[in-house]
Enzyme design. Structure first.
Site, mmCIF file in Angstrom:
data_model
loop_
_atom_site.group_PDB
_atom_site.id
_atom_site.type_symbol
_atom_site.label_atom_id
_atom_site.label_comp_id
_atom_site.label_asym_id
_atom_site.label_seq_id
_atom_site.Cartn_x
_atom_site.Cartn_y
_atom_site.Cartn_z
ATOM 1 N N ALA A 211 8.211 7.750 1.907
ATOM 2 C CA ALA A 211 8.617 7.842 0.501
ATOM 3 C C ALA A 211 7.370 8.006 -0.346
ATOM 4 O O ALA A 211 6.283 7.560 0.031
ATOM 5 C CB ALA A 211 9.397 6.600 0.076
ATOM 6 N N ALA A 212 7.541 8.666 -1.488
ATOM 7 C CA ALA A 212 6.448 8.818 -2.441
ATOM 8 C C ALA A 212 6.963 8.420 -3.814
ATOM 9 O O ALA A 212 7.987 8.927 -4.265
ATOM 10 C CB ALA A 212 5.943 10.264 -2.461
ATOM 11 N N SER A 214 5.744 6.871 -7.989
ATOM 12 C CA SER A 214 4.783 7.194 -9.040
ATOM 13 C C SER A 214 3.462 6.462 -8.864
ATOM 14 O O SER A 214 2.432 6.922 -9.339
ATOM 15 C CB SER A 214 5.373 6.858 -10.406
ATOM 16 O OG SER A 214 5.740 5.495 -10.448
ATOM 17 N N LEU A 215 3.478 5.300 -8.183
ATOM 18 C CA LEU A 215 2.259 4.515 -8.019
ATOM 19 C C LEU A 215 1.658 4.609 -6.629
ATOM 20 O O LEU A 215 0.476 4.361 -6.454
ATOM 21 C CB LEU A 215 2.540 3.037 -8.341
ATOM 22 C CG LEU A 215 3.084 2.718 -9.726
ATOM 23 C CD1 LEU A 215 3.178 1.207 -9.916
ATOM 24 C CD2 LEU A 215 2.222 3.332 -10.815
ATOM 25 N N VAL A 218 4.245 5.776 0.981
ATOM 26 C CA VAL A 218 4.385 4.913 2.144
ATOM 27 C C VAL A 218 4.374 5.752 3.414
ATOM 28 O O VAL A 218 5.091 6.764 3.502
ATOM 29 C CB VAL A 218 5.693 4.097 2.053
ATOM 30 C CG1 VAL A 218 5.887 3.264 3.310
ATOM 31 C CG2 VAL A 218 5.682 3.209 0.822
ATOM 32 N N LYS A 232 1.443 1.141 2.634
ATOM 33 C CA LYS A 232 1.646 1.574 1.253
ATOM 34 C C LYS A 232 0.278 1.870 0.645
ATOM 35 O O LYS A 232 -0.544 0.964 0.484
ATOM 36 C CB LYS A 232 2.372 0.482 0.470
ATOM 37 C CG LYS A 232 2.764 0.859 -0.942
ATOM 38 C CD LYS A 232 3.571 -0.272 -1.568
ATOM 39 C CE LYS A 232 3.957 0.036 -3.002
ATOM 40 N NZ LYS A 232 4.728 -1.082 -3.609
ATOM 41 N N ASP A 369 13.505 -6.607 -9.727
ATOM 42 C CA ASP A 369 14.104 -5.272 -9.657
ATOM 43 C C ASP A 369 14.958 -5.108 -8.399
ATOM 44 O O ASP A 369 14.653 -4.294 -7.534
ATOM 45 C CB ASP A 369 12.987 -4.224 -9.677
ATOM 46 C CG ASP A 369 13.495 -2.848 -10.057
ATOM 47 O OD1 ASP A 369 14.598 -2.760 -10.618
ATOM 48 O OD2 ASP A 369 12.792 -1.853 -9.797
#
Length: 675
Positions: A211-212, A214-215, A218, A232, A369
């Protein structure tokens, strides 16, 4: 044309000032050319699917897509770039500030037009639909502006106290997913952080990211011991980008505080929201904080086999890198997959709810979250095991807040307005040191209404009333408490701490997931009853002690009641001495007259409006004199614009004050139509 040119110069000046000041906060920043087509920048300004319609729109000759592409990459590995406070560095900061301010001013202008269009009926369905479309536009703009603004938008989606529901629902759809950066660069960052090449640290390393965001992005890897992990890796130079962006965001927030009509009785405090968002953002990019949070979260759930927290490998973690156990699972909202695997939806819904109530009520350390992307289910427990991901946003609930909440619940059911206000003050919702006379009167009225509604099945809650009944109820309330309500909204005594908004949003998300898994039979309040009973013990240490104290209170046998009985003669003597001093003129009473205060405020606003208007007219007339040169004329025009701005602000404040005066005088206003 002159006005447009003046606005363009003002924008450029603001952006240049932002760039100059931000260069000091950003430190030694590096400059990079815009990314070539197909390349993924270190801080991606990813194209959004909806940009087809944005590409057709131009703002001051620059399309939003082009503006965002102008931000470019911030990769320090590229050669030929200078650091420090050189011209090229300031040029990049100027370009970034120009993009931010242009987008903000354009969005602010559209908000102003919308408010003026629906000023007479802001709660109509047409106004709500217009706000929803504008919020979707804002969401797309935040996505194009990059990581900082995506995160700020996600945080704003929790502010139910400031934003309208339509805006919140659109901002809640913000996604982190952006194109990843090359695996080669990720390996270089890992080697730089851990001091060894990837080949020596891992038995295998998957170049394709799982996964990619904004910060960070992985990658899946395998340790030399055979354990499956995820790595990460943080994007480059996020702190420098945050320094520039947060500086501009604070300026925008300060401007919003001056322009935005604040919510009545609640200070919206946009600058405070910006500061809070900045704190959260800087915490999120320190992966050491995330590592410690994950370890504490795992220790809290160590005795819960139905909940899985990925294991952390501290020796493979730094402030920009975190390595955790690979825990694959189905998305919690994948009903078809859950059914195919034979998991129990009711068990999963109860586990999710109980685990979050454990965090809030017992641990005091909770996940901010818990959206479906951060929750999964695997087969590690009969019926399914809940898996939590992403521990970058965590918060704590202090004991005083929990105790204040319990005191508030007790005060509501005991019809004790003073104790209710004390509890709100302890929780940080009510400002300290304000005049509480009006607030306690309002609280008493509301608690009486609450008790009378509970006492009879014939009475209705406000959300069960017809629009006519609701309107009549509010007019009756204003007739009784008009002056107190007017005083309260002027003082703005209420606050909503940011962590409360995280809790509200989390429970809303959990309720939605529970209903999607189980259906209408899911009942969050029923599941939370044992935890509420446990919280009740916080009031006096045990539930039976609270019961005994309630009986003593009703009978007048409390220690405070006995003390008042014993000291009553001295109290009467003290009152007699005070009355005597008043009669002799030694003691003077100070009386606060709200009507006079409001009248003086209206007079002051009228004077400001008239004075600024006359000044504007005089300066404009002087600037048109034929004997003045261009520079002096432009200077006078700028001064006239500033005076005109002051006149417009005074007029807006006066108009708002007049509407509120009519409202609390029980005169028909647009507020009667609000839901």
């Amino acid at each position: 044309a002159e006005l447009a040119d003046g606005m363009r110069r003002t924008l450029l000046l603001a952006a240049w000032a932002s760039a100059g000041a931000a260069s000091w906060t950003a430190g030694v920043a590096r400059v990079a050319r815009p990314c070539p087509t197909g390349a993924a920048p270190a801080c991606s300004t990813a194209l959004h699917a909806s940009q087809r319609r944005f590409a057709r729109r131009r703002l001051d000759g620059v399309a939003p897509v082009e503006m965002c592409a102008a931000v470019g990459s911030i990769s320090p590995s590229q050669s030929g770039f200078q650091s420090g406070f050189g011209i090229r560095n300031k040029a990049r900061l100027l370009r970034r500030s120009w993009v931010i301010w242009t987008c903000c001013i354009w969005q602010g202008w559209k908000v102003l037009l919308l408010r003026r269009k629906y000023m007479s009926n802001p709660k109509s369905p047409e106004a709500a639909e217009a706000r929803r479309k504008l919020a979707a536009d804002l969401r797309d703009t935040l996505i194009r502006l990059g990581p900082t603004f995506i995160k700020v938008g996600q945080l704003l989606s929790t502010r139910v106290d400031v934003l309208e529901p339509e805006v919140i629902s659109e901002l809640a759809r913000l996604q982190n997913e952006v194109p990843g950066f090359p695996a080669k660069r990720a390996k270089e960052l890992i080697a730089k952080e851990l001091g060894k090449p990837v080949e020596q640290l891992f038995a295998s390393f998957d170049d394709t990211p799982l996964a990619a965001a904004s910060l960070a992005q992985v990658h899946r890897a395998t340790l030399k011991t055979g354990e499956q992990v995820i790595v990460k890796v943080q994007r480059e130079n996020l702190r420098k980008l945050f320094d520039v962006d947060m500086f501009n965001i604070r300026l925008v927030a300060s401007l919003a505080d001056r322009l935005d009509p604040q919510t009545e009785a609640v200070g919206s405090n946009w600058r405070g929201i910006a500061e809070t968002s900045g704190e959260v953002l800087y915490r999120e990019i320190d992966f050491n904080i995330e590592r410690v949070a994950a370890e504490e979260f795992a220790s809290n759930f160590e005795g819960y086999p139905a909940v899985k927290i990925p294991k952390v490998f501290p020796e493979l973690c730094t402030s920009r890198l975190v390595t955790m156990e690979f825990c694959p699972g189905l998305k919690l909202t994948d009903k078809d997959g859950i059914k195919a695997k034979g998991f129990n939806p009711e068990h999963l819904a109860n586990t999710l709810t109980n685990s979050y109530l454990e965090q809030i009520c017992r641990h005091g350390f909770f996940h901010c979250d818990p959206h479906p992307g951060n929750l999964a289910v695997d087969d590690g427990y009969p019926g399914g095991r809940l898996v939590y991901y992403d521990f970058g946003m965590m918060e704590r609930v202090e004991e005083r807040v929990k105790k204040g909440f319990v005191d508030l619940v007790f005060a509501i059911y005991e019809n004790s307005p003073k104790e209710a206000c004390d509890a709100l003050e302890e929780m940080g919702v009510l400002r300290q040191g304000i005049d509480r006379f009006s607030i306690e009167r309002i609280a008493k009225s509301m608690l009486n209404t609450f008790q009378s509604t509970l006492a009879s099945a014939d009475n209705k809650w406000e959300n069960e009333m017809t629009p006519e009944e609701r309107k009549a109820s509010r007019r009756a309330r204003r007739a009784q408490l008009g002056q107190d309500l007017f005083a309260t909204q002027a003082d703005k005594p209420f606050l909503l701490p940011p962590k409360f908004t995280f809790v509200f949003r989390a429970f809303t998300t959990i309720d939605g997931i529970g209903k999607s898994l189980v259906g209408p039979s899911y009942d969050l309040s029923r599941i939370s009853q044992p935890y509420m009973r446990e919280l009740a013990d916080l009031k006096d240490g045990a539930a039976w002690i609270s019961t005994v104290r309630q009986i003593c209170k009703r009978l007048g046998w409390r220690p405070i009641d006995v003390a008042q009985f014993v000291t009553q003669p001295r109290t009467v003597a003290s009152i007699a001495r005070t009355v005597q001093k008043i009669g002799d003129g030694d003691l003077r009473l100070r009386v606060r007259t709200l009507e006079v205060e409001r009248m003086l405020e209206r007079v002051e606003l009228r004077q400001r409006f008239v004075g600024a208007g006359l000044t504007t007219a005089m300066l404009v007339h002087m600037s048109l004199a034929p004997f003045l040169n261009g520079i002096v004329a432009r200077l006078l025009q700028l001064m006239a614009a500033k005076a005109g701005w002051e006149a417009w602000k005074a007029y807006g404040l006066f108009r708002k004050l007049e509407i509120q005066r009519l409202r609390f005088a029980n005169t028909e206003t647009v507020y009667d139509e609000m839901t």
